[in-house]
Scaffold this active site. Structure first.
Site, PDB file in Angstrom:
ATOM      1  N   CYS A   1      -2.700  -3.843   6.929  1.00 50.25           N
ATOM      2  CA  CYS A   1      -2.503  -3.304   8.289  1.00 50.25           C
ATOM      3  C   CYS A   1      -2.996  -4.266   9.372  1.00 50.25           C
ATOM      4  O   CYS A   1      -2.694  -4.088  10.547  1.00 50.25           O
ATOM      5  CB  CYS A   1      -3.193  -1.959   8.426  1.00 50.25           C
ATOM      6  SG  CYS A   1      -2.475  -0.742   7.322  1.00 50.25           S
TER       7      CYS A   1
ATOM      8  N   HIS B   1      -4.873  -0.372  15.872  1.00 52.01           N
ATOM      9  CA  HIS B   1      -4.008  -0.024  14.744  1.00 52.01           C
ATOM     10  C   HIS B   1      -3.971   1.505  14.668  1.00 52.01           C
ATOM     11  O   HIS B   1      -4.992   2.172  14.832  1.00 52.01           O
ATOM     12  CB  HIS B   1      -4.587  -0.617  13.461  1.00 52.01           C
ATOM     13  CG  HIS B   1      -3.930  -0.083  12.227  1.00 52.01           C
ATOM     14  ND1 HIS B   1      -2.566  -0.011  12.091  1.00 52.01           N
ATOM     15  CD2 HIS B   1      -4.460   0.435  11.067  1.00 52.01           C
ATOM     16  CE1 HIS B   1      -2.273   0.499  10.909  1.00 52.01           C
ATOM     17  NE2 HIS B   1      -3.400   0.788  10.276  1.00 52.01           N
TER      18      HIS B   1
ATOM     19  N   ASN C   1       1.591   5.800  10.791  1.00 56.72           N
ATOM     20  CA  ASN C   1       0.920   4.516  10.547  1.00 56.72           C
ATOM     21  C   ASN C   1       1.983   3.517  10.055  1.00 56.72           C
ATOM     22  O   ASN C   1       2.479   3.649   8.941  1.00 56.72           O
ATOM     23  CB  ASN C   1      -0.174   4.735   9.494  1.00 56.72           C
ATOM     24  CG  ASN C   1      -0.947   3.473   9.165  1.00 56.72           C
ATOM     25  OD1 ASN C   1      -0.494   2.363   9.455  1.00 56.72           O
ATOM     26  ND2 ASN C   1      -2.099   3.627   8.543  1.00 56.72           N
TER      27      ASN C   1
END
Ligand code: UT7
Length: 320
Positions: free
Chosen positions: A113, A247, A277
């Site tokens: 990520c 994020h 996400n």
């Protein structure tokens, strides 16, 4: 030393939307559970004919147009992704062919990520050292291709999409600092098995495994530390930051970082509710959203941060 400045942003989200309600009929979950625990209401999912590189291409073209740069002038392409089209060649090479870019360096960064932050950090170093002058930096993920849709702890969390920036050598101040860290001792808490090697252990299909609650605890502590590190490195105060672009893993993690910065949530760019996400794509997707809707203006100071499997984490302080 040259400055590296973000001169254009772009993004792409697939048309198909899967809502929390849609999951209620396929796994044991509820809209209420997903929204309360994560802040997610829906996510975008790629169509059969789409790929990570096709999403990256759409985002890249928008970023190039916004920057007023021709693809042929690009001399570096870096894509942060954990869901590449192929193991090799890199998705960056596939994109290079799609864009018709010449013989520049093109490679993927695998930092889960944090992939976009890592890619931005690498482009920053290339440009500062004179190794490149116009870079395409992208975060792109086809997470739906590597999710196990019987595992309720992961399949409701992740979505697909791509975000891109053009980073150019500039006389103006742009990227002020980038920070990258990792700690491999946590590798088993969040990973995608490799079907080439892991067949005996994890089955023959790549899929994501996440021990969410353990990841959550480390993420909160670690992101708090990187905020301090980034401010300190630039001799800045919390109040000097105009926007936080985190994020988008969990609204509760995002809120705790905002609290640490003493930042009202109106100054945090959020996409999690509508996009879920999107791993390495989440930071550039949020950046592009806020640039295009006019919230982020020239001269604003932005703190971007991310955390993911590895663990890997990082931040970038950027003047737009
Ligand atoms: O992006 C990369 C980095 N990733 C992150 O930062 C993710 C960090 N972690 C998280 O965001 C959260 O841990 C999750 C949202 C993934 C999970 O939330 P949680 O509050 O930590 O839940 P949990 O894993 O502790 O699970 C609590 C319960 C469990 O049931 P029992 O054992 O208490 O009976 C789970 O089985 O919730 C259950 N559960 C679900 N229930 C309904 C797990 N997934 C679901 C679901 N629907 N989709």
């Amino acid at each position: 030393m040259l400055n590296a400045k973000i001169t254009g942003t772009g993004s792409y989200l697939p048309e198909k939307i899967v809502t929390n309600k849609d999951f209620e009929s396929i796994i044991d979950t509820t809209d209420e559970w997903i929204y309360a625990r994560t802040g997610i209401k829906q996510r975008h999912v790629i169509a059969k004919h789409e790929t990570t590189s096709s999403m990256a291409e759409m985002a890249a073209n928008q970023a190039l147009e916004a920057a007023g740069v021709n693809a042929s002038d690009i001399d570096l392409i870096i894509i942060g992704t954990s869901s590449p089209d192929r193991v090799f060649p890199s998705t960056a090479c596939i994109l290079q062919q799609k864009l018709g870019v010449g013989d520049c360096a093109a490679f993927d960064v695998q930092a889960a990520c944090s992939g976009f932050i890592y890619a931005l950090g690498i482009a920053h170093q290339f440009i500062k050292s004179g190794g490149a002058t116009k870079a395409l930096v992208i975060g792109a993920e086809a997470n739906s291709r590597i999710l196990d849709y019987t595992d309720r702890s992961t399949c409701v969390i992740f979505g697909d999409g791509a975000g891109a920036v053009v980073v150019e050598a500039s006389d103006e101040q742009g990227i002020m600092s980038t920070h990258m860290h990792s700690d491999g001792q946590y590798q088993d808490l969040l990973y995608i098995n490799n079907p080439i090697k892991d067949q005996q252990q994890d089955g023959d299909k790549a899929h994501m495994t996440m021990h969410g609650n353990d990841v959550y605890k480390v993420a909160v502590k670690t992101l708090s530390r990187i905020v301090d590190e980034t401010l300190e490195a630039n001799g800045m105060k919390k109040s000097d930051i105009d926007w936080l672009i985190p994020h988008q893993a969990n609204i509760r993690i995002i809120s705790s970082v905002a609290k640490k910065l003493g930042m009202p949530m109106e100054k945090v760019v959020l996409t999690i509710e509508n996009q879920g996400n999107t791993s390495a794509a989440s930071v550039p997707l949020a950046l592009d959203l806020a640039v295009r809707d006019g919230r982020i203006k020239k001269g604003d100071t932005i703190l971007m941060e991310a955390f993911g499997g590895g663990f890997v984490w990082g931040s970038a302080l950027v003047r737009m």
